[in-house]
Design a protein around this motif. Structure first.
Motif, short mmCIF file in Angstrom:
data_model
loop_
_atom_site.label_atom_id
_atom_site.label_comp_id
_atom_site.label_asym_id
_atom_site.label_seq_id
_atom_site.Cartn_x
_atom_site.Cartn_y
_atom_site.Cartn_z
N PHE A 199 -39.70 12.28 -6.12
CA PHE A 199 -40.94 11.65 -6.55
C PHE A 199 -40.77 10.16 -6.77
O PHE A 199 -41.62 9.36 -6.38
N ASP A 200 -39.68 9.76 -7.41
CA ASP A 200 -39.48 8.35 -7.73
C ASP A 200 -39.24 7.48 -6.50
O ASP A 200 -39.36 6.26 -6.59
N ASN A 201 -38.92 8.08 -5.38
CA ASN A 201 -38.72 7.33 -4.13
C ASN A 201 -39.90 7.44 -3.18
O ASN A 201 -39.87 6.82 -2.11
N GLY A 202 -40.89 8.25 -3.52
CA GLY A 202 -41.99 8.46 -2.59
C GLY A 202 -43.30 8.86 -3.25
O GLY A 202 -43.96 9.79 -2.80
N GLN A 203 -43.66 8.15 -4.31
CA GLN A 203 -44.90 8.49 -5.02
C GLN A 203 -46.11 8.46 -4.10
O GLN A 203 -46.99 9.32 -4.21
N ALA A 204 -46.14 7.50 -3.18
CA ALA A 204 -47.29 7.41 -2.26
C ALA A 204 -47.38 8.65 -1.38
O ALA A 204 -48.48 9.15 -1.11
N THR A 205 -46.25 9.18 -0.94
CA THR A 205 -46.25 10.38 -0.10
C THR A 205 -46.69 11.59 -0.91
O THR A 205 -47.46 12.42 -0.42
N ASN A 230 -41.18 5.67 3.94
CA ASN A 230 -41.04 5.23 5.34
C ASN A 230 -40.25 6.23 6.17
O ASN A 230 -40.64 6.57 7.28
N THR A 231 -39.11 6.69 5.64
CA THR A 231 -38.31 7.64 6.42
C THR A 231 -38.99 9.00 6.49
O THR A 231 -38.83 9.72 7.46
N PHE A 232 -39.81 9.33 5.48
CA PHE A 232 -40.61 10.56 5.55
C PHE A 232 -41.55 10.49 6.75
O PHE A 232 -41.69 11.45 7.50
N ASP A 233 -42.21 9.35 6.92
CA ASP A 233 -43.13 9.18 8.05
C ASP A 233 -42.41 9.28 9.39
O ASP A 233 -42.92 9.88 10.33
N LEU A 234 -41.21 8.72 9.50
CA LEU A 234 -40.42 8.83 10.73
C LEU A 234 -40.05 10.29 10.98
O LEU A 234 -40.22 10.81 12.09
N LEU A 235 -39.58 10.96 9.96
CA LEU A 235 -39.10 12.33 10.10
C LEU A 235 -40.21 13.30 10.48
O LEU A 235 -39.99 14.25 11.20
N THR A 236 -41.41 13.06 9.98
CA THR A 236 -42.53 13.96 10.22
C THR A 236 -43.51 13.42 11.26
O THR A 236 -44.65 13.87 11.35
N SER A 237 -43.05 12.49 12.06
CA SER A 237 -43.88 11.86 13.09
C SER A 237 -44.54 12.89 14.01
O SER A 237 -43.94 13.90 14.35
N PRO A 238 -45.79 12.64 14.42
CA PRO A 238 -46.45 13.56 15.35
C PRO A 238 -45.75 13.63 16.72
O PRO A 238 -46.02 14.54 17.49
N GLN A 239 -44.87 12.70 16.99
CA GLN A 239 -44.12 12.71 18.25
C GLN A 239 -42.76 13.39 18.12
O GLN A 239 -41.94 13.33 19.03
N ARG A 240 -42.52 14.09 17.02
CA ARG A 240 -41.20 14.67 16.79
C ARG A 240 -40.92 15.82 17.77
O ARG A 240 -41.78 16.66 18.01
N LEU A 245 -49.77 16.47 -3.94
CA LEU A 245 -48.85 17.28 -4.74
C LEU A 245 -48.99 16.97 -6.23
O LEU A 245 -48.95 15.82 -6.63
N GLN A 246 -49.11 18.01 -7.02
CA GLN A 246 -49.23 17.90 -8.47
C GLN A 246 -48.00 18.47 -9.17
O GLN A 246 -47.89 18.34 -10.39
N SER A 247 -47.14 19.15 -8.41
CA SER A 247 -45.97 19.79 -9.02
C SER A 247 -44.82 19.78 -8.01
O SER A 247 -45.00 19.49 -6.83
N ALA A 248 -43.65 20.13 -8.52
CA ALA A 248 -42.46 20.21 -7.68
C ALA A 248 -41.60 21.33 -8.27
O ALA A 248 -41.78 21.70 -9.43
N PRO A 249 -40.69 21.87 -7.52
CA PRO A 249 -40.38 21.55 -6.12
C PRO A 249 -41.34 22.24 -5.15
O PRO A 249 -41.89 23.29 -5.44
N VAL A 250 -41.50 21.59 -4.02
CA VAL A 250 -42.28 22.11 -2.90
C VAL A 250 -41.45 21.88 -1.65
O VAL A 250 -40.82 20.84 -1.52
N VAL A 251 -41.43 22.87 -0.76
CA VAL A 251 -40.74 22.70 0.52
C VAL A 251 -41.77 22.77 1.63
O VAL A 251 -42.60 23.68 1.66
N PHE A 252 -41.72 21.79 2.52
CA PHE A 252 -42.54 21.78 3.73
C PHE A 252 -41.61 22.02 4.91
O PHE A 252 -40.53 21.44 4.99
N VAL A 253 -42.05 22.87 5.83
CA VAL A 253 -41.31 23.09 7.08
C VAL A 253 -42.21 22.62 8.21
O VAL A 253 -43.28 23.18 8.44
N TYR A 254 -41.79 21.55 8.87
CA TYR A 254 -42.52 20.98 9.99
C TYR A 254 -41.91 21.46 11.29
O TYR A 254 -40.73 21.19 11.56
N PRO A 255 -42.65 22.17 12.13
CA PRO A 255 -42.11 22.57 13.43
C PRO A 255 -42.10 21.37 14.38
O PRO A 255 -42.74 20.35 14.10
#
Length: 153
Positions: free
Chosen positions: A102-108, A40-50, A114-124
């Motif tokens: 992963f254990d807090n956001g399997q759906a994300t 849920n907080t991932f969706d807020l943080l990466t919102s298209p209105q950010r 994603l099949q592996s970790a770590p991965v970093v995404f940078v959202y402008p």
């Protein structure tokens, strides 16, 4: 009389609706610079209105996952976020650092394929004055497992 009470309650209701930047700032401060996410907080943080940018570490730190690269990278990630937390508030609140385990956001993880970790995404920033001049608002992805393989090959 009821109308008067309703009008008096409006400012209280508006105060209860928290500005997303303020909410994210408080979460970052509580996490020593890192916002600990769930789906849920991932969706807020990466919102298209950010109007902010964000760097998100996707990781698997639980010992059951046996992700050594995750365990090795996490202290550096936290150190960068902690250093960013010392930047003046006007700049600090324009970019956030976050971690989704992963254990807090399997759906994300599944949604992002994603099949592996770590991965970093940078959202402008997706809106406002910090939107990239190129107009590209999709995230950049840094997949450590693929980076290691390309260096070894």
């Amino acid at each position: 009389m009821n109308v008067l009470l309703a009008l008096l309650a409006v400012p209280l209701c508006l105060a209860a609706v928290q500005d997303p930047v303020q909410q994210l700032s408080e979460l970052a401060a509580a996490g020593n610079g890192v916002i600990n996410l769930d789906s849920n907080t991932f969706d807020l943080l990466t919102s298209p209105q950010r109007t902010w940018s964000v760097s998100v570490q996707m990781t698997a730190l639980d010992s059951r996952r046996k992700c050594m690269p995750c365990k090795e990278f996490d202290p550096s990630w936290n150190a960068v976020a902690k250093a960013w937390a010392t930047v003046p508030k006007t700049q600090r609140n324009q970019h956030f650092f976050a971690t989704l385990d992963f254990d807090n956001g399997q759906a994300t993880f599944q949604k992002l394929g994603l099949q592996s970790a770590p991965v970093v995404f940078v959202y402008p920033a997706a809106q406002g004055p910090r939107t990239p001049a190129s107009g590209k608002t999709s995230p950049s992805k840094y997949d450590f497992s693929k980076q290691v393989l390309s260096i070894l090959l």
